[in-house]
Write a protein that holds these residues in place. Sequence first.
Motif, PDB file in Angstrom:
ATOM      1  N   ALA A 113       0.830  -1.206   0.000  1.00 46.04           N
ATOM      2  CA  ALA A 113       0.000   0.000   0.000  1.00 46.04           C
ATOM      3  C   ALA A 113       0.869   1.262   0.000  1.00 46.04           C
ATOM      4  CB  ALA A 113      -0.916   0.002   1.214  1.00 46.04           C
ATOM      5  N   THR A 114       0.526   2.201  -0.874  1.00 46.85           N
ATOM      6  CA  THR A 114       1.250   3.472  -0.957  1.00 46.85           C
ATOM      7  C   THR A 114       0.265   4.603  -1.213  1.00 46.85           C
ATOM      8  OG1 THR A 114       1.575   3.444  -3.366  1.00 46.85           O
ATOM      9  CG2 THR A 114       3.215   2.276  -2.006  1.00 46.85           C
ATOM     10  N   LYS A 136       4.702   6.953  -2.148  1.00 47.36           N
ATOM     11  CA  LYS A 136       5.238   6.962  -0.783  1.00 47.36           C
ATOM     12  C   LYS A 136       4.591   5.858   0.037  1.00 47.36           C
ATOM     13  CE  LYS A 136       5.488  10.095   3.214  1.00 47.36           C
ATOM     14  NZ  LYS A 136       5.099  11.450   3.696  1.00 47.36           N
ATOM     15  N   ALA A 137       5.403   5.113   0.794  1.00 45.78           N
ATOM     16  CA  ALA A 137       4.919   3.944   1.542  1.00 45.78           C
ATOM     17  C   ALA A 137       3.933   4.328   2.633  1.00 45.78           C
ATOM     18  CB  ALA A 137       6.096   3.187   2.144  1.00 45.78           C
ATOM     19  N   ILE A 138       2.977   3.435   2.870  1.00 41.28           N
ATOM     20  CA  ILE A 138       2.032   3.549   3.989  1.00 41.28           C
ATOM     21  C   ILE A 138       2.330   2.391   4.929  1.00 41.28           C
ATOM     22  CG2 ILE A 138      -0.395   3.389   4.672  1.00 41.28           C
ATOM     23  CD1 ILE A 138      -1.117   4.646   1.957  1.00 41.28           C
ATOM     24  N   ASN A 139       2.694   2.695   6.170  1.00 43.85           N
ATOM     25  CA  ASN A 139       3.086   1.661   7.119  1.00 43.85           C
ATOM     26  C   ASN A 139       2.483   1.924   8.495  1.00 43.85           C
ATOM     27  OD1 ASN A 139       4.660   3.758   8.155  1.00 43.85           O
ATOM     28  ND2 ASN A 139       6.478   3.084   7.009  1.00 43.85           N
ATOM     29  N   ASP A 173       0.920   7.348  24.313  1.00 43.91           N
ATOM     30  CA  ASP A 173       1.543   6.045  24.548  1.00 43.91           C
ATOM     31  C   ASP A 173       0.616   5.117  25.318  1.00 43.91           C
ATOM     32  OD1 ASP A 173       3.809   6.864  23.254  1.00 43.91           O
ATOM     33  OD2 ASP A 173       4.833   7.499  25.096  1.00 43.91           O
ATOM     34  N   ASN A 174      -0.386   5.685  26.006  1.00 45.31           N
ATOM     35  CA  ASN A 174      -1.332   4.886  26.784  1.00 45.31           C
ATOM     36  C   ASN A 174      -2.642   4.633  26.054  1.00 45.31           C
ATOM     37  OD1 ASN A 174       0.390   4.680  29.048  1.00 45.31           O
ATOM     38  ND2 ASN A 174      -0.185   6.762  29.690  1.00 45.31           N
ATOM     39  N   VAL A 175      -2.692   5.058  24.805  1.00 52.16           N
ATOM     40  CA  VAL A 175      -3.868   4.801  23.968  1.00 52.16           C
ATOM     41  C   VAL A 175      -3.685   3.430  23.301  1.00 52.16           C
ATOM     42  CG1 VAL A 175      -5.146   5.555  21.916  1.00 52.16           C
ATOM     43  CG2 VAL A 175      -4.329   7.240  23.591  1.00 52.16           C
ATOM     44  N   GLY A 176      -4.796   2.704  23.142  1.00 48.68           N
ATOM     45  CA  GLY A 176      -4.730   1.324  22.675  1.00 48.68           C
ATOM     46  C   GLY A 176      -4.502   1.122  21.198  1.00 48.68           C
ATOM     47  N   LEU A 177      -3.606   1.873  20.593  1.00 52.95           N
ATOM     48  CA  LEU A 177      -3.151   1.603  19.230  1.00 52.95           C
ATOM     49  C   LEU A 177      -1.634   1.529  19.309  1.00 52.95           C
ATOM     50  CD1 LEU A 177      -4.194   1.211  16.308  1.00 52.95           C
ATOM     51  CD2 LEU A 177      -3.632   3.607  15.905  1.00 52.95           C
ATOM     52  N   VAL A 178      -1.084   0.332  19.120  1.00 47.92           N
ATOM     53  CA  VAL A 178       0.320   0.087  19.433  1.00 47.92           C
ATOM     54  C   VAL A 178       1.038  -0.518  18.225  1.00 47.92           C
ATOM     55  CG1 VAL A 178       1.904  -1.112  20.986  1.00 47.92           C
ATOM     56  CG2 VAL A 178      -0.325  -0.332  21.837  1.00 47.92           C
ATOM     57  N   LYS A 179       2.197   0.038  17.924  1.00 47.81           N
ATOM     58  CA  LYS A 179       3.019  -0.499  16.836  1.00 47.81           C
ATOM     59  C   LYS A 179       3.765  -1.741  17.323  1.00 47.81           C
ATOM     60  CE  LYS A 179       6.993   0.729  13.928  1.00 47.81           C
ATOM     61  NZ  LYS A 179       7.944   1.816  13.555  1.00 47.81           N
ATOM     62  N   VAL A 180       3.650  -2.839  16.572  1.00 46.23           N
ATOM     63  CA  VAL A 180       4.387  -4.070  16.856  1.00 46.23           C
ATOM     64  C   VAL A 180       5.661  -4.116  16.016  1.00 46.23           C
ATOM     65  CG1 VAL A 180       4.306  -6.595  16.834  1.00 46.23           C
ATOM     66  CG2 VAL A 180       2.270  -5.283  17.464  1.00 46.23           C
ATOM     67  N   ASP A 181       5.517  -3.839  14.735  1.00 51.00           N
ATOM     68  CA  ASP A 181       6.661  -3.670  13.841  1.00 51.00           C
ATOM     69  C   ASP A 181       6.224  -2.747  12.716  1.00 51.00           C
ATOM     70  OD1 ASP A 181       5.421  -5.222  11.742  1.00 51.00           O
ATOM     71  OD2 ASP A 181       6.093  -7.045  12.748  1.00 51.00           O
ATOM     72  N   ASP A 182       7.043  -2.580  11.696  1.00 50.21           N
ATOM     73  CA  ASP A 182       6.760  -1.586  10.655  1.00 50.21           C
ATOM     74  C   ASP A 182       5.435  -1.832   9.934  1.00 50.21           C
ATOM     75  OD1 ASP A 182       9.019  -0.195  11.213  1.00 50.21           O
ATOM     76  OD2 ASP A 182      10.207  -0.996   9.544  1.00 50.21           O
ATOM     77  N   TYR A 199      -5.188   7.188  -1.972  1.00 46.06           N
ATOM     78  CA  TYR A 199      -4.478   5.915  -1.807  1.00 46.06           C
ATOM     79  C   TYR A 199      -5.371   4.729  -2.150  1.00 46.06           C
ATOM     80  CZ  TYR A 199      -6.950   5.978   2.690  1.00 46.06           C
ATOM     81  OH  TYR A 199      -7.919   6.042   3.666  1.00 46.06           O
ATOM     82  N   GLY A 200      -6.506   5.019  -2.777  1.00 43.65           N
ATOM     83  CA  GLY A 200      -7.433   3.979  -3.201  1.00 43.65           C
ATOM     84  C   GLY A 200      -7.249   3.647  -4.666  1.00 43.65           C
ATOM     85  N   PRO A 201      -8.193   2.943  -5.258  1.00 42.98           N
ATOM     86  CA  PRO A 201      -8.072   2.562  -6.673  1.00 42.98           C
ATOM     87  C   PRO A 201      -8.125   3.747  -7.639  1.00 42.98           C
ATOM     88  CG  PRO A 201     -10.141   1.757  -5.726  1.00 42.98           C
ATOM     89  CD  PRO A 201      -9.362   2.341  -4.610  1.00 42.98           C
TER      90      PRO A 201
END
Length: 824
Positions: free
Chosen positions: A143-144, A149-152, A315-324, A380-382
């Motif tokens: 997805a870009t 430009k990358a979307i991560n 940082d205490n909000v429940g959306l957390v990055k695990v990896d890229d 970033y859609g079709p």
Amino acid sequence: MTNAGVDSNISVYAHIWRYEILRRIFAGILVVVMVMSLVGCKEDKKKESAPKEKKYTYNISIDEMYGDYNPHTLEKDESNPVDLYCQMGLVDEAADVNGKFVWAYEMAEGITDITGSFGDKGNYGIQDNETGRVWQIKLNKAATWEDGKAINADTYLSSMKLMLDSKMKNTGAYVYYDEVKSDVAIYNAKYYYNNDLKGQPIYALIYDNTLNSYAVTMEDVGNMYISLIHPTPFWGYSLKDAYNGYGKEYFTSADGTDYYKIIEKAVGDNEYVLVNEEILAALQGICKIVGDGHTEEFMEMLYYKKGAYEEVSFDNVGLVKVDDYTLNYITAKSVSEDEFLKGMTKNWIVDEEMYVSTIKEDNGLSVTDYGKDIVNYKSYGPYKLVNKEEDKLIMTKNESWYGYSDGKHDGQFQTTDIVAKVVSDSSTREQMFIEGKLDELILNDALVNTYKNSQYKYTAVETCTYRWIFATDFDKLVALEKNLNDGTNKLVLSYDGFRKALSYAIDREKLCEVSTASFKPAIGLLSEGYYLDDYGHKDSKYRDTLEAKKALVGFYGLTYGESESFKNLGEAYDSLTGYDAEKAKEMFKAVYDKAISDGNYKEGQPIKLRCMVSSNKELTKWEKAEETAVNEMLAFATKGTGFEGMLTVEYVCGADNRYNDCVEGKIEMIKGAWSGSAVSPYTTIGMYTLDEYAGKVQESCGFDPASEVLGISCDFDGNGEVESINKTYREWTLSLIDENQYANNEKVKLIVLTNLEMGILSQYQCIPLNTETFSRLISQKINYGFKDYNIMYEYGGIRYITYNYDDDSFKAYIKEQGDTLKYQ
């Protein structure tokens, strides 16, 4: 390779060949140079004649120009083409090869409930036995943005932080912080969003709908607060919205006291006000009118002070990055997989650099120009937004979209361009459509009649079923006759057989044909628009179930089998119309004899049934046409009976509340409709059986669902033994909803629902006539992916649209047809 690329190469080749010619002239081999030059010319000519790429433009109309494409301020609007076509959710609503609904992973590669194995439950208030709280999202690495430009994961984190920024108060943020309105509210998002309220009190609902419990006791009145503008479990809406939506009769006592007005005056312009004795008495008064009667019920409209806001770090909000390319999304409450995936069809990402670069201060808030124009927006859609004119938006294929090359979208998104034109006038839209300038035309009542036989028409059945509703209480009909004193008879309506005869006398197909072409005949209370499953992906149309089909076939007295006229249930069900003039005639004869014998009808006495149809000042032309058709049908059905020439129905209008008038016996007959959410047949049936759903107007002039008993036979316990149980209509309905007795037993629920529907129909307190539909035409240029409507993906949308003509060939076809296409 694009055309620009081909032209560039030709230019390079030309320079090479010119150099070679000069070199070889000087070398004295002119003939060879001429031959090679000819070859070069041929090659150039071949490149220039490459076939032109075909364009498939989808032309649609919009009512107004949309000037906001920022997902943070844009409320989910199914009509905004930029939202629809230039953005894409983590998942999308799609279909399998058989047209059955499926979730299609798009910006996500997969989403999994990992609550059970999640190791940090304590920091997010997760109980050991909970599920549906931690959702791991594997992002689509391809997805870009439209510029490549990358979307991560960082894109999603930074965008959510901006979405929830307390300095911005983005209107779209409620999806992610409001635990009452949204299934996918994020843990602690509400507190981060409200960092600007640090030190101010937190108001929470006293009644927990999920746990069926109260946070404070009745005695703690000193900690009970009321709000007019926030939704509560009692109504499902705010008090203000409930009052405006349901009407003041739901809030007004028999002596004329308007309890809402008392509360409104006490609250004033305040968001929350401490409950006093006056407010408490008004709330209890409302509960007496429309409530369930238990003493704590008034608290279901109230809040309490849960504490005070403290500053919360993102940082205490429940959306957390695990990896890229992996996120953990932690919800504020347990949700099912379908509920969560539905929430993920709406995306929140923005290009952070572009977004932040346009932030400015405005009346104490930070605002951004992101999405306010093309230069400040990224797709970033079709499709990508390429032009915005005064009256149109132009989108074209986004070549950077992963779906055109991932092999997962083969045969989808054939459309190359989309033009959304502002056309607010119905007649202009029609003219543009028949000239081939629009590819869809929504049909209003007049247009439905014009194009009712068109092969290009698509019709979806809605949930609103219109019915005749009767006053059947004998004493009230006696009083009504006496008050009118016009010599007409009303008492025949007290006979079940008379009302049943009325039902069989009506040819619903013909009725729709001559008066309401935008409607479809109805022979049941619940239309074909209802689904048992919230997401329509389990073959769950209520009317298509064996139980519902058997119930209606039995109700109308049809049989099937090898020795019968109908060989199977499907044949019998498909033959149902509800119309049988001969059966109606027999019933009219029987009722005539009975009413004469009982002294409730005199030979030659006219029966004039006034039917109140609306609060309008005048009847519509459709209502007049229906009245004429109805009387022709009744004249035919009563011919040869004692009622011949005596029975007429007169459509009238002008009553402010015809439903209450019917209940109170002020009029003998009305026309009305109940409608519910397409995925809520179990609660919709409550409009006929529960006071709190319909405000005591459940056709109760002769039918009291709280005392009338219905017996149902079923294997209720799942032990293989059928048992018969008697409950009131009210009790049976309550057993199906919330967390009550059969609420989680899908098999029993369906059987109870069909029995409730047939039980209500058998009372003939009401007679279903027709159901609203929604119709549109599609142009001869396109095909929808599916003929049958689905509540999740409609007819397939842009994903599945295919084309009979490209743009050029369609223009030629239109010209061949004399610039006007035929659709009738």
